[in-house]
Motif scaffolding. Structure first.
Motif, mmCIF file in Angstrom:
data_model
loop_
_atom_site.group_PDB
_atom_site.id
_atom_site.type_symbol
_atom_site.label_atom_id
_atom_site.label_comp_id
_atom_site.label_asym_id
_atom_site.label_seq_id
_atom_site.Cartn_x
_atom_site.Cartn_y
_atom_site.Cartn_z
ATOM 1 N N ASP A 86 -3.807 -6.925 7.111
ATOM 2 C CA ASP A 86 -4.011 -5.596 6.507
ATOM 3 C C ASP A 86 -4.443 -4.822 7.761
ATOM 4 O O ASP A 86 -5.594 -5.018 8.199
ATOM 5 C CB ASP A 86 -4.475 -5.205 4.995
ATOM 6 N N GLY A 94 0.295 1.618 10.493
ATOM 7 C CA GLY A 94 0.271 0.160 10.730
ATOM 8 C C GLY A 94 -0.505 -0.320 12.079
ATOM 9 O O GLY A 94 -0.844 -1.613 12.169
ATOM 10 N N ASP A 123 0.155 -4.149 11.743
ATOM 11 C CA ASP A 123 0.735 -4.665 10.540
ATOM 12 C C ASP A 123 2.178 -4.075 10.240
ATOM 13 O O ASP A 123 2.484 -2.880 10.310
ATOM 14 C CB ASP A 123 -0.282 -3.868 9.415
ATOM 15 N N LYS A 162 3.767 -4.388 7.633
ATOM 16 C CA LYS A 162 4.260 -4.369 6.270
ATOM 17 C C LYS A 162 5.297 -3.468 5.975
ATOM 18 O O LYS A 162 6.290 -3.610 4.967
ATOM 19 C CB LYS A 162 2.853 -3.775 5.506
ATOM 20 N N LEU A 192 8.819 -5.051 6.014
ATOM 21 C CA LEU A 192 8.909 -6.458 4.879
ATOM 22 C C LEU A 192 9.211 -6.070 3.531
ATOM 23 O O LEU A 192 8.654 -4.918 3.082
ATOM 24 C CB LEU A 192 7.775 -7.275 4.840
ATOM 25 N N GLU A 229 8.290 -5.440 -0.243
ATOM 26 C CA GLU A 229 7.013 -5.122 -0.822
ATOM 27 C C GLU A 229 6.462 -6.232 -1.649
ATOM 28 O O GLU A 229 5.374 -6.594 -1.768
ATOM 29 C CB GLU A 229 7.194 -3.873 -1.874
ATOM 30 N N TRP A 278 6.630 -9.508 -0.933
ATOM 31 C CA TRP A 278 6.618 -10.559 0.050
ATOM 32 C C TRP A 278 4.979 -10.658 0.474
ATOM 33 O O TRP A 278 4.449 -10.920 -0.491
ATOM 34 C CB TRP A 278 7.491 -10.376 1.309
ATOM 35 N N SER A 311 2.032 -9.749 3.564
ATOM 36 C CA SER A 311 1.580 -9.044 4.903
ATOM 37 C C SER A 311 1.614 -9.890 6.245
ATOM 38 O O SER A 311 1.422 -11.043 6.330
ATOM 39 C CB SER A 311 0.282 -8.442 4.812
ATOM 40 N N LYS A 369 -1.195 -12.809 1.480
ATOM 41 C CA LYS A 369 -0.581 -12.883 0.175
ATOM 42 C C LYS A 369 -1.455 -12.476 -0.906
ATOM 43 O O LYS A 369 -2.298 -13.267 -1.006
ATOM 44 C CB LYS A 369 0.344 -13.961 0.197
ATOM 45 N N ARG A 410 -6.624 -13.167 -2.564
ATOM 46 C CA ARG A 410 -5.808 -12.889 -1.322
ATOM 47 C C ARG A 410 -6.088 -13.981 -0.299
ATOM 48 O O ARG A 410 -7.115 -14.266 0.101
ATOM 49 C CB ARG A 410 -5.936 -11.631 -0.671
#
Length: 727
Positions: free
Chosen positions: A42, A82, A115, A117, A120, A122, A124, A126, A150, A161
């Motif tokens: 992130d 990002g 990132d 994100k 991808l 939501e 799944w 990062s 994740k 995480r």
């Protein structure tokens, strides 16, 4: 420790078990957001700024600064959605006196992480890629990595995480040759909104610790503080198996109503309404569109004239209100049934939109004219023209917070009406009004073998005075205030220390040419010892998306035989949804070196963050240029980060007493580092421009933000300034 653990356990069980806590992000020890010493996937949110300081235990002051335990200053910014960009300074001691010293030497490096994100699903995971200290001349933190994260059980207290990644380390890395070399992984557990536990393997060993975060209600403006404590490490790198403590503060760069412009929702809204906006602009070119907007409310506070006849009395009323408020070069007239106002804003210092917003509010509040036209001047040169429907604009001002994107109905261009029946002569002339502008002037060196930060600070006292249309006298004096030890007599930076002197005496003459071209000639003395002449010319497309600029100059130094003849051309593209400008420049620079640069300037309200890459080469056979004999290598590449923002108050004092005291429209500070070379010697004035403070973009075009597309994308600033300063 027993009391701390007891408090944590009691706090844990005192919370409602159905509460949900998102994982909170903060900076790792080195170069990126992450756990303790490894990154997660992130990035810092767009528009967030983070400043951190970290102390590591067992610092050995007898070893070089690039080895073993150290202290770290980290500054990160969410530069684009990002994209996280970080500046890091590692050192063992801030200073132990002047001079070259391994004890207080330090290392400056840049890092970036992106990132993925948004690309991808939501649910799944990062995914991010990052580089640290890549291309640096003296790289002590070089690595590159791919990392995935994740979140598991996010709706429970068992919210974990997990992070796993693969990196490419470097044998010279201060964290160890095996740091982020190959696989690395970590896990975070956040049972409470203010508490995280984490463990990781960074390639050199295991680390464990915790982080504490401030409550959302403790600090103003969305600020969030954090404390990091690494309790355990078994790193195999010499003198890196230490505990360390870090403190940090993360804050949004833009606050208040303007912050929504840079939120994910705001970006999506501006991107989605781009085509809709273009349709509105086309539709409103037909003035019949204005006449359909009759079902609108007026502002309760608006003092309306009882006689709706388009008369000179109405024009005089508007003229008086604007002059009394402090606007200059004010003139009012008519073009058919359209009220035309020309004025100059020297009141609002941060952004011309503040002056435009206040002026438009005063116009529609004091006139019954169905349509209006505002001609914004700078030094009596027309820089933008704004037309609108009075009733529709009143509705825009009176809208509630829930109607943020209600159309204000303005048409913005650089062309004015040809047939204007002026009802008055120009009032409140800006000519021969001395304007005193005060600001700090800073020369500095950062991250060198002489210390973390060395400086010479002076007070800049600048007097500017308009003589006639486009003609300005510009004189600046520098008064030394303070300096660090390394700027003292006999020390390395002594030659750069400020002296009490008049370093700038210039006369500027600007002209508005056909085809939206503005040009300015500047002649006189700059930087104390250089005498010469400069021309700067600028063209901007009708909407302001594209801008082309040239700079041609010829200066001579009082004490040497070098010529300083920059010849530069640049192109800028403005991307409205993100409020970002991309610019490329090519040509011959100040010292005679030839090459180019590219930059990305991200606006956050009135603050700009700019990334720059520069690459120039000096031809040694051209002995008339200073780069041919400066003792540095032929080719120089630099990467730099620059912050610029208005210095002082948003609104200046009125010039009604015959003079005006102001603060600076833009104060900039940044640093660059040499890249792709074995040594990090900064090459004097390589890639330098004349860099005049009084330039076309800053003095005439609102720091390169005075365009139709910029005003349209910041329409709420017009409303906000009116409500703040008038209603």
């Amino acid at each position: 420790m027993r009391f701390i653990l007891s408090g944590l356990i009691l706090s844990f069980f005192s919370f409602n078990t159905i509460s949900v806590f998102a994982t909170t992000n903060s900076m790792a020890q080195t170069g990126f957001t992450g756990l303790l010493r490894i990154p997660h996937a992130d990035a810092l949110p767009f528009g967030d700024f983070s400043i951190n300081y970290q102390w590591e235990d067992n610092i050995d002051y007898e070893t070089p600064y690039a080895r073993g335990a150290h202290k770290t200053i980290l500054m990160g910014v969410g530069l684009l959605p990002g994209l996280e960009f970080t500046v890091q300074n590692t050192h063992k001691q801030i200073s132990d006196g002047p001079g070259w010293s391994g004890t207080h030497s330090s290392d400056l490096s840049f890092s970036a992480k992106y990132d993925f994100k948004p690309f991808l699903p939501e649910n799944w995971f990062s995914l991010a890629v990052g580089v640290q200290d890549y291309g640096g001349a003296a790289s002590h933190h070089k690595n590159a990595y791919l990392v995935a994260s994740k979140s598991l059980f996010p709706a429970t207290y068992y919210h974990f995480r997990i992070t796993a990644g693969y990196g490419q380390g470097d044998v010279g890395n201060q964290m160890g040759a095996d740091y982020l070399q190959g696989a690395f992984m970590g896990v975070e557990w956040q049972p409470l909104p203010w508490l995280q536990f984490m463990a990781e393997h960074d390639g050199t060993g295991m680390n464990g610790g915790l982080k504490l975060f401030s409550d959302d209600n403790w600090l103003p403006y969305g600020w969030k503080a954090n404390l990091t404590y690494q309790l355990y490490s078994d790193s195999l790198t010499a003198n890196r198996d230490n505990q360390w403590v870090g403190v940090g503060l993360t804050l949004p760069i833009v606050i208040g109503e303007s912050a929504t412009r840079y939120s994910p929702q705001g970006i999506d809204e501006f991107a989605s309404v781009e085509q809709e906006h273009k349709k509105h602009v086309s539709d409103k070119a037909d003035t019949n569109t204005f006449k359909e907007a009759k079902t609108v409310a007026t502002l309760p506070s608006a003092e309306r004239l009882s006689d709706s006849t388009l008369s000179d009395n109405e024009a005089k009323q508007v003229l008086k209100v604007l002059v009394d408020y402090g606007f200059e070069n004010v003139r009012v007239g008519w073009s058919g049934d359209e009220l035309v106002v020309a004025l100059e804003n020297n009141l609002f210092n941060w952004n011309e939109l503040d002056g435009i917003g206040v002026a438009l509010g005063l116009i529609v509040s004091n006139s019954d004219a169905e349509f209006f036209q505002l001609q914004l001047l700078n030094n009596q040169i027309l820089v933008t023209n704004i037309k609108g429907n009075s009733e529709q604009y009143r509705t825009f001002l009176a809208q509630s917070e829930e109607q943020r994107l209600l159309e204000h109905g303005l048409i913005i261009s650089s062309e004015s009406s040809k047939d204007i029946d002026w009802a008055s002569e120009r009032q409140a002339s800006s000519h021969f009004v001395p304007r005193f502008i005060f600001s700090p002037h800073l020369r500095s060196a950062m991250g060198t073998e002489f210390g973390v930060f060395d400086y010479s600070l002076a007070l800049s006292s600048n007097i500017q005075m308009s003589l006639w249309k486009g003609g300005v006298v510009d004189v600046r004096h520098l008064l030394p205030i303070a300096h660090s030890d390394s700027y003292a007599d006999g020390e390395y930076f002594a030659g750069g220390r400020h002296e009490s002197e008049v370093d700038r005496i210039l006369f500027h003459q600007a002209f508005a040419l056909p085809a939206s071209i503005t040009t300015q000639f500047s002649g006189g003395q700059i930087y104390k010892n250089y005498i010469g002449l400069l021309n700067e010319s600028r063209w901007q497309s009708p909407q302001g998306t594209h801008r082309i600029k040239t700079e041609i100059a010829n200066f001579e130094h009082r004490d040497n035989d070098f010529s300083y003849q920059p010849l530069l051309a640049s192109y800028r593209y403005y991307f409205r949804p993100l409020d970002v400008a991309l610019e490329g420049t090519v040509g011959q620079y100040w010292s005679g070196d030839v090459g180019g640069s590219v930059s990305l300037k991200q606006w956050f309200g009135d603050m700009a963050v700019k990334l720059t890459y520069q690459n120039t080469t000096c031809d040694r056979s051209r002995s008339e240029y200073s780069c041919s004999r400066d003792g540095y290598a032929d080719n120089h590449e630099y990467a730099g980060l620059n912050f610029s923002f208005p210095f002082g108050t948003r609104k200046n004092a009125s010039p009604s007493i015959g003079l005006q005291v102001k603060t600076l429209e833009q104060w900039a500070y940044g640093y660059r580092s040499r890249i792709n070379n074995h040594a990090n010697y900064i090459g004097g004035n390589r890639s330098a421009t004349t860099n005049l403070q009084y330039n076309i973009d800053q003095q005439y075009y609102n720091r390169d933000r005075l365009s139709a597309t910029y005003i349209q994308s910041h329409g709420q600033r017009l409303r906000e300034s009116y409500l703040k300063y008038i209603k």
